[in-house]
Design a protein around this motif. Sequence first.
Motif, PDB file in Angstrom:
ATOM      1  N   ASN A  16      16.908   6.967  15.770  1.00  0.00           N
ATOM      2  CA  ASN A  16      16.534   8.357  15.522  1.00  0.00           C
ATOM      3  C   ASN A  16      15.036   8.391  15.239  1.00  0.00           C
ATOM      4  N   SER A  17      14.268   8.978  16.156  1.00  0.00           N
ATOM      5  CA  SER A  17      12.808   8.952  16.048  1.00  0.00           C
ATOM      6  C   SER A  17      12.308   9.684  14.812  1.00  0.00           C
ATOM      7  N   GLN A  18      12.870  10.851  14.539  1.00  0.00           N
ATOM      8  CA  GLN A  18      12.407  11.616  13.379  1.00  0.00           C
ATOM      9  C   GLN A  18      12.690  10.867  12.082  1.00  0.00           C
ATOM     10  N   SER A  19      13.855  10.243  11.993  1.00  0.00           N
ATOM     11  CA  SER A  19      14.197   9.480  10.796  1.00  0.00           C
ATOM     12  C   SER A  19      13.233   8.316  10.602  1.00  0.00           C
ATOM     13  N   LEU A  20      12.927   7.591  11.673  1.00  0.00           N
ATOM     14  CA  LEU A  20      11.990   6.481  11.562  1.00  0.00           C
ATOM     15  C   LEU A  20      10.634   6.974  11.077  1.00  0.00           C
ATOM     16  N   TYR A  21      10.136   8.024  11.699  1.00  0.00           N
ATOM     17  CA  TYR A  21       8.820   8.570  11.343  1.00  0.00           C
ATOM     18  C   TYR A  21       8.787   9.005   9.875  1.00  0.00           C
ATOM     19  N   ASP A  22       9.801   9.749   9.460  1.00  0.00           N
ATOM     20  CA  ASP A  22       9.833  10.246   8.087  1.00  0.00           C
ATOM     21  C   ASP A  22       9.900   9.106   7.079  1.00  0.00           C
ATOM     22  N   ASN A  23      10.701   8.091   7.358  1.00  0.00           N
ATOM     23  CA  ASN A  23      10.826   6.975   6.423  1.00  0.00           C
ATOM     24  C   ASN A  23       9.554   6.143   6.347  1.00  0.00           C
ATOM     25  N   VAL A  24       8.904   5.939   7.478  1.00  0.00           N
ATOM     26  CA  VAL A  24       7.647   5.199   7.463  1.00  0.00           C
ATOM     27  C   VAL A  24       6.601   5.933   6.633  1.00  0.00           C
ATOM     28  N   HIS A  25       6.465   7.223   6.855  1.00  0.00           N
ATOM     29  CA  HIS A  25       5.418   7.985   6.168  1.00  0.00           C
ATOM     30  C   HIS A  25       5.719   8.212   4.695  1.00  0.00           C
ATOM     31  N   SER A  26       6.986   8.264   4.321  1.00  0.00           N
ATOM     32  CA  SER A  26       7.321   8.517   2.920  1.00  0.00           C
ATOM     33  C   SER A  26       7.524   7.256   2.097  1.00  0.00           C
ATOM     34  N   LYS A  27       7.868   6.130   2.759  1.00  0.00           N
ATOM     35  CA  LYS A  27       8.219   4.933   1.989  1.00  0.00           C
ATOM     36  C   LYS A  27       7.316   3.729   2.243  1.00  0.00           C
ATOM     37  N   ILE A  28       6.692   3.651   3.398  1.00  0.00           N
ATOM     38  CA  ILE A  28       5.826   2.504   3.712  1.00  0.00           C
ATOM     39  C   ILE A  28       4.356   2.899   3.641  1.00  0.00           C
ATOM     40  N   PHE A  29       4.004   4.003   4.265  1.00  0.00           N
ATOM     41  CA  PHE A  29       2.609   4.431   4.269  1.00  0.00           C
ATOM     42  C   PHE A  29       2.157   4.990   2.926  1.00  0.00           C
ATOM     43  N   THR A  30       3.054   5.136   1.967  1.00  0.00           N
ATOM     44  CA  THR A  30       2.672   5.541   0.616  1.00  0.00           C
ATOM     45  C   THR A  30       2.451   4.352  -0.307  1.00  0.00           C
ATOM     46  N   LEU A  31       2.677   3.139   0.191  1.00  0.00           N
ATOM     47  CA  LEU A  31       2.371   1.936  -0.581  1.00  0.00           C
ATOM     48  C   LEU A  31       0.854   1.725  -0.608  1.00  0.00           C
ATOM     49  N   PRO A  32       0.346   0.905  -1.527  1.00  0.00           N
ATOM     50  CA  PRO A  32      -1.096   0.643  -1.562  1.00  0.00           C
ATOM     51  C   PRO A  32      -1.616   0.145  -0.213  1.00  0.00           C
ATOM     52  N   ASP A  33      -2.821   0.562   0.136  1.00  0.00           N
ATOM     53  CA  ASP A  33      -3.392   0.274   1.454  1.00  0.00           C
ATOM     54  C   ASP A  33      -3.472  -1.210   1.766  1.00  0.00           C
ATOM     55  N   ASN A  34      -3.719  -2.049   0.770  1.00  0.00           N
ATOM     56  CA  ASN A  34      -3.933  -3.466   1.069  1.00  0.00           C
ATOM     57  C   ASN A  34      -2.667  -4.311   0.970  1.00  0.00           C
ATOM     58  N   TYR A  35      -1.498  -3.689   0.896  1.00  0.00           N
ATOM     59  CA  TYR A  35      -0.266  -4.460   1.023  1.00  0.00           C
ATOM     60  C   TYR A  35      -0.181  -4.996   2.452  1.00  0.00           C
ATOM     61  N   ARG A  36       0.136  -6.287   2.564  1.00  0.00           N
ATOM     62  CA  ARG A  36       0.295  -6.908   3.878  1.00  0.00           C
ATOM     63  C   ARG A  36       1.612  -6.469   4.507  1.00  0.00           C
ATOM     64  N   ILE A  37       1.581  -6.168   5.776  1.00  0.00           N
ATOM     65  CA  ILE A  37       2.795  -5.861   6.528  1.00  0.00           C
ATOM     66  C   ILE A  37       3.182  -7.069   7.371  1.00  0.00           C
ATOM     67  N   TYR A  38       4.401  -7.553   7.155  1.00  0.00           N
ATOM     68  CA  TYR A  38       4.950  -8.655   7.926  1.00  0.00           C
ATOM     69  C   TYR A  38       6.151  -8.133   8.718  1.00  0.00           C
ATOM     70  N   PRO A  39       6.015  -7.973  10.034  1.00  0.00           N
ATOM     71  CA  PRO A  39       7.103  -7.417  10.853  1.00  0.00           C
ATOM     72  C   PRO A  39       8.094  -8.493  11.299  1.00  0.00           C
ATOM     73  N   ALA A  40       9.181  -8.060  11.918  1.00  0.00           N
ATOM     74  CA  ALA A  40      10.174  -8.994  12.444  1.00  0.00           C
ATOM     75  C   ALA A  40       9.773  -9.557  13.800  1.00  0.00           C
ATOM     76  N   HIS A  41       8.845  -8.894  14.487  1.00  0.00           N
ATOM     77  CA  HIS A  41       8.441  -9.352  15.820  1.00  0.00           C
ATOM     78  C   HIS A  41       6.951  -9.089  16.056  1.00  0.00           C
ATOM     79  N   ASP A  42       6.385  -9.878  16.944  1.00  0.00           N
ATOM     80  CA  ASP A  42       5.112  -9.515  17.571  1.00  0.00           C
ATOM     81  C   ASP A  42       5.058 -10.198  18.930  1.00  0.00           C
ATOM     82  N   TYR A  43       4.533  -9.466  19.895  1.00  0.00           N
ATOM     83  CA  TYR A  43       4.535  -9.942  21.275  1.00  0.00           C
ATOM     84  C   TYR A  43       3.131 -10.250  21.795  1.00  0.00           C
TER      85      TYR A  43
END
Length: 300
Positions: free
Chosen positions: A215-242
Motif C-alpha cells: 500500500n503506497s500511501q501507508s508506506l509513505y505515511d509511516n516513513v514520514h511519521s515514524k522514520i523521517f521524524t527521527l534525528p537527522d544523523n541516525y544511520r539507516i541500514y536497509p535490508a537490500h542495496d543493489y
Amino acid sequence: MRMPTLRLLSSTVRRSLLVPATKSGSTKSANISISAPLTPQHYPQHRQLRFHHCAVSMLPRIPFTSDFFFRQLFDTESCTYTYLLADLNTKEAIIIDPVLEQAKRDAQLIHDLGFTLKYAVNTHMHADHITGSGWLKQLIPGSLSVISTASGAKADIKIKEGDKVQFGRHALESFATPGHTNGCMTYVIPEQGCVFTGDTVLIRGCGRTDFQEGNSQSLYDNVHSKIFTLPDNYRIYPAHDYKGQLESSVWEEKTYNPRLTKSLEEFVNIMENLNLPYPKKIDKSLPANRECGLYDIPKE
C-alpha cells in the motif's frame, strides 16, 4: 579535524535501554519487553551542530558505544544485508534478516566470536529470499525466531509496535511501518543512532508496493511519521542495496530520496507506474517464509 560528539539521548531514554524486560512476547522464556508504543517524537531533538566546511548540512555520526558490536553481512544473490549485533560484555547477540544460504556462514561467525545467539529477527516476510531463521535455530540450539504478528508468518515470538528485543543491555525498539507488506517493522537503537528499515526505506529508494498487501500511501505515511521524524544523523541500514552502498542516514533520505521526497500524490503515482517484473523467487520464498524457512532447509 575532530568534530564534537553529539549527546542525543536524555538520561531517561538511556536508562530505558538498561531496564530488563518484564514480559515475554511468547510462551517461551525470552526478553521481549511489551510496552506502550514509543514514537520517534519522544526522542530528544539534536542540536543543530553542522559541518560548516561542507557544501551540505550533514550532522556528525553518533559513535557506537564500546560495548556494542555491529557487523554488516551480505548475500550476493539476493543483495540482502544481514546484521549481527551483540553486547560485548554479556556476549548475547541477535541477527537481523538472515538468509538461508548464508546460515552456516553466520553460525560460524557467531561461534568464532564467542557470542550466544538469542534471536533471529526478521523485518518482514521476504519475497526475494528464504529466511535463514529456521536453519539458524537448528545450527544454534536455544536461539529463537522473531517476526511481527501482522506478517502472518510463524515464529517463536511475535512482536508489535512498542515491543523491545533485548540482548544484553541493548535493545531494538520496534515500529510498525507497513506499506511494502502488512508486517513490515523498523527497528531502532537510539543510543547507537541506528535504524534498521528492512525494505521500507532503501538507499535512495523504497520497497515496492504492488504485491504482498502493498500500500503506497501507508508506506509513505509511516516513513514520514515514524522514520523521517527521527534525528537527522541516525544511520539507516536497509535490508537490500543493489548499487554497492552500505548505509544512509535519515537526513540523506529526507533530502535526496527520489521517491520519498515527493508529495504523497506524486509518490503514489511513481509507485503505480514502476512496471517491475514479478519477483523471481516469490513463489518459493513466501511459502517457506510463512514456516520460518523451515521446510526448505538444505538436506546436509
